[in-house]
Design a protein around this motif. Structure first.
Motif, mmCIF file in Angstrom:
data_model
loop_
_atom_site.group_PDB
_atom_site.id
_atom_site.type_symbol
_atom_site.label_atom_id
_atom_site.label_comp_id
_atom_site.label_asym_id
_atom_site.label_seq_id
_atom_site.Cartn_x
_atom_site.Cartn_y
_atom_site.Cartn_z
ATOM 1 N N VAL A 257 0.841 -1.205 0.000
ATOM 2 C CA VAL A 257 0.000 0.000 0.000
ATOM 3 C C VAL A 257 0.871 1.248 0.000
ATOM 4 O O VAL A 257 0.623 2.203 -0.746
ATOM 5 C CB VAL A 257 -0.945 0.000 1.217
ATOM 6 N N GLU A 258 1.913 1.235 0.831
ATOM 7 C CA GLU A 258 2.822 2.387 0.897
ATOM 8 C C GLU A 258 3.530 2.606 -0.436
ATOM 9 O O GLU A 258 3.649 3.739 -0.921
ATOM 10 C CB GLU A 258 3.847 2.168 2.007
ATOM 11 N N ALA A 259 3.996 1.515 -1.054
ATOM 12 C CA ALA A 259 4.697 1.619 -2.333
ATOM 13 C C ALA A 259 3.779 2.149 -3.427
ATOM 14 O O ALA A 259 4.185 2.984 -4.247
ATOM 15 C CB ALA A 259 5.259 0.257 -2.741
ATOM 16 N N VAL A 260 2.545 1.680 -3.437
ATOM 17 C CA VAL A 260 1.584 2.143 -4.444
ATOM 18 C C VAL A 260 1.280 3.627 -4.245
ATOM 19 O O VAL A 260 1.226 4.404 -5.207
ATOM 20 C CB VAL A 260 0.287 1.316 -4.364
ATOM 21 N N GLU A 261 1.098 4.032 -2.992
ATOM 22 C CA GLU A 261 0.820 5.441 -2.710
ATOM 23 C C GLU A 261 2.000 6.324 -3.107
ATOM 24 O O GLU A 261 1.820 7.432 -3.621
ATOM 25 C CB GLU A 261 0.481 5.615 -1.232
ATOM 26 N N GLN A 262 3.231 5.830 -2.878
ATOM 27 C CA GLN A 262 4.417 6.583 -3.293
ATOM 28 C C GLN A 262 4.501 6.673 -4.807
ATOM 29 O O GLN A 262 4.862 7.715 -5.358
ATOM 30 C CB GLN A 262 5.678 5.917 -2.736
ATOM 31 N N MET A 263 4.157 5.587 -5.473
ATOM 32 C CA MET A 263 4.166 5.570 -6.933
ATOM 33 C C MET A 263 3.170 6.577 -7.485
ATOM 34 O O MET A 263 3.459 7.315 -8.430
ATOM 35 C CB MET A 263 3.828 4.167 -7.438
ATOM 36 N N VAL A 264 1.997 6.630 -6.867
ATOM 37 C CA VAL A 264 0.975 7.598 -7.294
ATOM 38 C C VAL A 264 1.468 9.018 -7.070
ATOM 39 O O VAL A 264 1.293 9.888 -7.919
ATOM 40 C CB VAL A 264 -0.334 7.358 -6.526
ATOM 41 N N ALA A 265 2.100 9.247 -5.901
ATOM 42 C CA ALA A 265 2.615 10.583 -5.607
ATOM 43 C C ALA A 265 3.678 11.001 -6.619
ATOM 44 O O ALA A 265 3.710 12.146 -7.066
ATOM 45 C CB ALA A 265 3.196 10.618 -4.188
ATOM 46 N N GLN A 266 4.545 10.058 -6.990
ATOM 47 C CA GLN A 266 5.581 10.358 -7.987
ATOM 48 C C GLN A 266 4.966 10.659 -9.353
ATOM 49 O O GLN A 266 5.402 11.575 -10.056
ATOM 50 C CB GLN A 266 6.543 9.176 -8.095
ATOM 51 N N MET A 267 3.945 9.883 -9.710
ATOM 52 C CA MET A 267 3.270 10.108 -10.985
ATOM 53 C C MET A 267 2.582 11.467 -11.002
ATOM 54 O O MET A 267 2.618 12.191 -11.984
ATOM 55 C CB MET A 267 2.249 8.997 -11.244
ATOM 56 N N GLN A 268 1.960 11.800 -9.867
ATOM 57 C CA GLN A 268 1.304 13.107 -9.775
ATOM 58 C C GLN A 268 2.337 14.228 -9.831
ATOM 59 O O GLN A 268 2.115 15.264 -10.453
ATOM 60 C CB GLN A 268 0.484 13.189 -8.492
ATOM 61 N N GLY A 269 3.499 13.987 -9.165
ATOM 62 C CA GLY A 269 4.571 14.977 -9.210
ATOM 63 C C GLY A 269 5.091 15.155 -10.619
ATOM 64 O O GLY A 269 5.340 16.278 -11.066
ATOM 65 N N ALA A 270 5.231 14.044 -11.342
ATOM 66 C CA ALA A 270 5.693 14.112 -12.732
ATOM 67 C C ALA A 270 4.685 14.841 -13.594
ATOM 68 O O ALA A 270 5.046 15.625 -14.482
ATOM 69 C CB ALA A 270 5.932 12.705 -13.269
ATOM 70 N N ALA A 271 3.396 14.600 -13.319
ATOM 71 C CA ALA A 271 2.352 15.283 -14.085
ATOM 72 C C ALA A 271 2.375 16.777 -13.820
ATOM 73 O O ALA A 271 2.236 17.595 -14.734
ATOM 74 C CB ALA A 271 0.981 14.704 -13.736
ATOM 75 N N ARG A 272 2.577 17.124 -12.528
ATOM 76 C CA ARG A 272 2.655 18.558 -12.196
ATOM 77 C C ARG A 272 3.863 19.200 -12.852
ATOM 78 O O ARG A 272 3.796 20.322 -13.364
ATOM 79 C CB ARG A 272 2.709 18.734 -10.676
ATOM 80 N N GLU A 273 5.008 18.489 -12.834
ATOM 81 C CA GLU A 273 6.218 19.019 -13.458
ATOM 82 C C GLU A 273 6.024 19.161 -14.954
ATOM 83 O O GLU A 273 6.510 20.117 -15.575
ATOM 84 C CB GLU A 273 7.394 18.091 -13.159
ATOM 85 N N SER A 274 5.296 18.197 -15.538
ATOM 86 C CA SER A 274 5.008 18.275 -16.970
ATOM 87 C C SER A 274 4.163 19.499 -17.276
ATOM 88 O O SER A 274 4.388 20.196 -18.264
ATOM 89 C CB SER A 274 4.293 17.001 -17.426
ATOM 90 N N ARG A 275 3.183 19.742 -16.394
ATOM 91 C CA ARG A 275 2.342 20.927 -16.597
ATOM 92 C C ARG A 275 3.167 22.193 -16.436
ATOM 93 O O ARG A 275 2.989 23.170 -17.178
ATOM 94 C CB ARG A 275 1.181 20.918 -15.601
ATOM 95 N N ARG A 276 4.094 22.197 -15.450
ATOM 96 C CA ARG A 276 4.960 23.367 -15.263
ATOM 97 C C ARG A 276 5.841 23.592 -16.490
ATOM 98 O O ARG A 276 6.042 24.724 -16.934
ATOM 99 C CB ARG A 276 5.846 23.174 -14.028
#
Length: 239
Positions: free
Chosen positions: A168-187
């Motif tokens: 669960v922790e690994a999946v949540e971290q993966m989601v956070a990284q994906m969201q971070g990458a998406a935000r960086e992509s938007r930036r």
């Protein structure tokens, strides 16, 4: 998905005849039987509960007839470890499935994926609850061994529970990284758009400057034209 026959009678017979020296064999047999039952069903928490209940019922029925009597605690401990082993594989299957879905762009806000994570969180509690019911239904002299195993689980946790928490922790971290990458992509997109806008503004400024130069040159040419005409007219008069 079809449910293969769960040979409860064979499992009961195995618990009934097991000796202290066969505890490792018992663990493997219980693990394989539990895993086979899980593989024949959709891997929902409801089905997991049902499988664990069937196995613990078989364990209770068989151990009640075992000649070891109250000394069956090691056998019971290994039986629970076998169920834990099977659940560990179920947790790993969930991990692989979740990672694949996330890699394909699945959203954890989806109700099915959220339920999958919630169910993983409940894996350990589900096994403990199954053993607790087994302890509650056990009569003398098995009540003691069941309670002993239950207390051990509650104090130290289970392999499946620990792995589920990590998953669960690994999946949540993966989601956070994906969201971070998406935000960086938007930036990055915003920065590119801003750079383009600045370049466009500079280009427009250049065009405007060019237009101004043309206008000034046109005005100068227009001012020079009458002078030339006047000079020609004066020359003609002098003739």
């Amino acid at each position: 998905m079809s449910k293969p026959a769960f040979d409860a009678d064979a499992l009961i017979a195995m618990f009934e005849s097991a000796t202290a020296k066969q505890s490792d064999q018992l663990r493997q047999a219980v693990g394989q039987a539990t895993l086979a039952a899980l593989q024949g069903r959709e891997l929902t928490l409801k089905n997991i509960r049902q499988v664990l209940k069937t196995v613990t019922d078989a364990a209770g029925a068989g151990l009640a007839k075992n000649p070891l009597g109250a000394d069956v605690a090691p056998l019971l401990d290994q039986a629970v470890a076998g169920m834990d082993d099977a659940l560990l594989k179920a947790v790993d299957a969930n991990r692989v499935a979740l990672q694949q879905l996330l890699a394909q762009g699945a959203d954890l806000r989806d109700k099915h994926l959220k339920k999958a994570l919630d169910d993983l969180d409940k894996i350990e509690d589900t096994l403990i609850a199954a053993v607790k019911k087994g302890a509650e239904g056990a009569g003398a002299p098995l009540a003691g061994p069941w309670q002993q195993v239950l207390e051990k689980m509650q104090a130290g946790g289970t392999l499946a529970g620990g792995q589920a928490a990590k998953t669960v922790e690994a999946v949540e971290q993966m989601v956070a990284q994906m969201q971070g990458a998406a935000r960086e992509s938007r930036r990055a997109g915003l920065r590119a758009a801003q750079a383009l806008a600045e370049s466009y503004a500079a280009m427009v400024s250049g065009v405007l400057i060019g237009m101004s130069d043309s206008l000034r040159q046109g005005a100068a040419a227009s001012a020079a034209a009458p002078s030339a005409t006047t000079a020609k007219t004066g020359a003609a008069r002098r003739r």
